[in-house]
Design a protein around this motif. Structure first.
Motif, short mmCIF file in Angstrom:
data_model
loop_
_atom_site.label_atom_id
_atom_site.label_comp_id
_atom_site.label_asym_id
_atom_site.label_seq_id
_atom_site.Cartn_x
_atom_site.Cartn_y
_atom_site.Cartn_z
N HIS A 49 -16.71 72.68 27.37
CA HIS A 49 -15.31 73.10 27.27
C HIS A 49 -15.19 74.63 27.17
N PHE A 50 -16.01 75.26 26.36
CA PHE A 50 -15.82 76.67 26.05
C PHE A 50 -16.79 77.64 26.74
N LEU A 51 -17.99 77.17 27.16
CA LEU A 51 -18.98 78.12 27.67
C LEU A 51 -19.30 77.97 29.15
N ASP A 52 -19.47 76.76 29.65
CA ASP A 52 -20.02 76.67 30.99
C ASP A 52 -19.40 75.58 31.87
N GLY A 53 -18.27 75.05 31.48
CA GLY A 53 -17.62 74.03 32.29
C GLY A 53 -16.85 74.64 33.44
N PRO A 54 -16.38 73.79 34.36
CA PRO A 54 -15.70 74.29 35.56
C PRO A 54 -14.39 75.03 35.28
N ALA A 55 -13.72 74.74 34.18
CA ALA A 55 -12.47 75.42 33.86
C ALA A 55 -12.68 76.72 33.08
N CYS A 56 -13.88 76.93 32.57
CA CYS A 56 -14.17 78.10 31.74
C CYS A 56 -14.07 79.39 32.54
N VAL A 57 -13.45 80.36 31.94
CA VAL A 57 -13.44 81.71 32.47
C VAL A 57 -14.36 82.56 31.60
N ASN A 58 -14.22 82.44 30.27
CA ASN A 58 -15.04 83.21 29.35
C ASN A 58 -14.81 82.71 27.93
N CYS A 59 -15.77 82.99 27.07
CA CYS A 59 -15.62 82.74 25.64
C CYS A 59 -16.27 83.90 24.91
N PHE A 60 -15.47 84.59 24.10
CA PHE A 60 -15.98 85.68 23.27
C PHE A 60 -16.14 85.18 21.85
N GLU A 84 -2.73 82.27 39.02
CA GLU A 84 -3.04 83.62 38.56
C GLU A 84 -2.87 83.79 37.05
N TRP A 85 -2.73 82.65 36.34
CA TRP A 85 -2.63 82.66 34.88
C TRP A 85 -3.90 82.07 34.30
N VAL A 86 -4.21 82.45 33.07
CA VAL A 86 -5.34 81.89 32.34
C VAL A 86 -4.83 81.44 30.97
N ASP A 87 -5.41 80.37 30.45
CA ASP A 87 -5.04 79.83 29.15
C ASP A 87 -5.98 80.39 28.09
N ILE A 88 -5.48 80.57 26.87
CA ILE A 88 -6.28 81.15 25.80
C ILE A 88 -6.24 80.24 24.57
N LEU A 112 -11.00 91.55 30.01
CA LEU A 112 -11.70 90.67 30.95
C LEU A 112 -10.72 89.96 31.88
N ALA A 113 -9.59 89.47 31.33
CA ALA A 113 -8.60 88.77 32.16
C ALA A 113 -8.05 89.71 33.24
N ARG A 114 -7.80 90.96 32.89
CA ARG A 114 -7.34 91.94 33.89
C ARG A 114 -8.41 92.17 34.95
N GLU A 115 -9.67 92.34 34.49
CA GLU A 115 -10.77 92.58 35.43
C GLU A 115 -10.93 91.43 36.41
N LYS A 116 -10.65 90.21 35.98
CA LYS A 116 -10.79 89.03 36.82
C LYS A 116 -9.56 88.79 37.69
N GLY A 117 -8.53 89.65 37.56
CA GLY A 117 -7.37 89.58 38.43
C GLY A 117 -6.25 88.65 37.97
N PHE A 118 -6.31 88.17 36.75
CA PHE A 118 -5.21 87.33 36.25
C PHE A 118 -3.98 88.19 36.00
N LEU A 119 -2.80 87.59 36.12
CA LEU A 119 -1.54 88.31 35.91
C LEU A 119 -0.93 88.03 34.56
N ALA A 120 -1.32 86.91 33.94
CA ALA A 120 -0.74 86.54 32.65
C ALA A 120 -1.72 85.65 31.88
N ILE A 121 -1.55 85.67 30.56
CA ILE A 121 -2.33 84.80 29.68
C ILE A 121 -1.34 83.88 28.97
N ASN A 122 -1.62 82.60 28.99
CA ASN A 122 -0.79 81.58 28.33
C ASN A 122 -1.45 81.13 27.03
N ALA A 123 -0.64 80.97 26.01
CA ALA A 123 -1.08 80.35 24.75
C ALA A 123 -0.07 79.28 24.42
N THR A 124 -0.53 78.06 24.21
CA THR A 124 0.36 76.98 23.79
C THR A 124 -0.04 76.58 22.38
#
Length: 167
Positions: A49-60, A84-88, A112-124
């Motif tokens: 879920h957090f480190l190496d799955g297909p949906a993962c972008v990064n985990c700090f 172009e959005w990423v979830d946090i 990192l999200a900017r470097e990867k070209g995302f335009l927004a970060i979502n938090a639910t």
């Protein structure tokens, strides 16, 4: 990438962090009220879920003064969001919280999200998670959507508030 903000080291999470991160994440799930996750994670599920799955972008991970993980923040792709959005998601150990860890994590995640070209970060965030709502507001997120009465496993209904941060 490693960022030192007020002696808080932030670095990408590593496989050796998984047992510690999973243990305190499962404790947060057990306590309830601060995560939408309701089922404890195995080490394998946590890693996927957090480190190496297909949906993962990064985990700090943020480390305390003793070099121990004290918080982590994951970025992932989510089918319900624009491409172009990423979830946090941000999680801190329930005891001995480290002031400034969340800010240090978000600094790294935002870059990192900017470097990867995302335009927004979502938090639910669950509406009953007052601390989570305050944290994301403090980081500059603004409300844009409310999902009313999302059911929990125990049958309770809790609103979920979506906030966004435009990059």
């Amino acid at each position: 990438m490693s960022i030192d903000l007020h002696a808080i080291e932030v670095r990408p999470a590593q496989l050796e962090d998984v047992p510690t991160l999973c243990a305190f994440f499962n404790e947060l799930i057990r306590i309830g009220g601060t995560t939408a996750h309701e089922t404890p994670f195995t080490l394998e599920r946590f890693s996927t879920h957090f480190l190496d799955g297909p949906a993962c972008v990064n985990c700090f991970v943020a480390l305390d003064a003793g070099g121990r993980p004290c918080a982590f923040q994951g970025l992932e792709r989510h089918d319900g969001l624009p491409a172009e959005w990423v979830d946090i998601g941000t999680f801190a150990r329930p005891e001995n919280k480290v002031s400034g860890a969340g800010t240090a994590l978000f600094t790294a995640s935002r870059v990192l999200a900017r470097e990867k070209g995302f335009l927004a970060i979502n938090a639910t965030i669950r509406a009953d998670n007052v601390g989570g709502l305050a944290y994301y507001s403090k980081m500059g997120f603004t409300d844009y959507k409310v999902d009313k009465a999302a059911p929990l496993k125990d049958g309770r209904l809790v609103d979920r508030i979506s906030k966004r941060y435009l990059l």
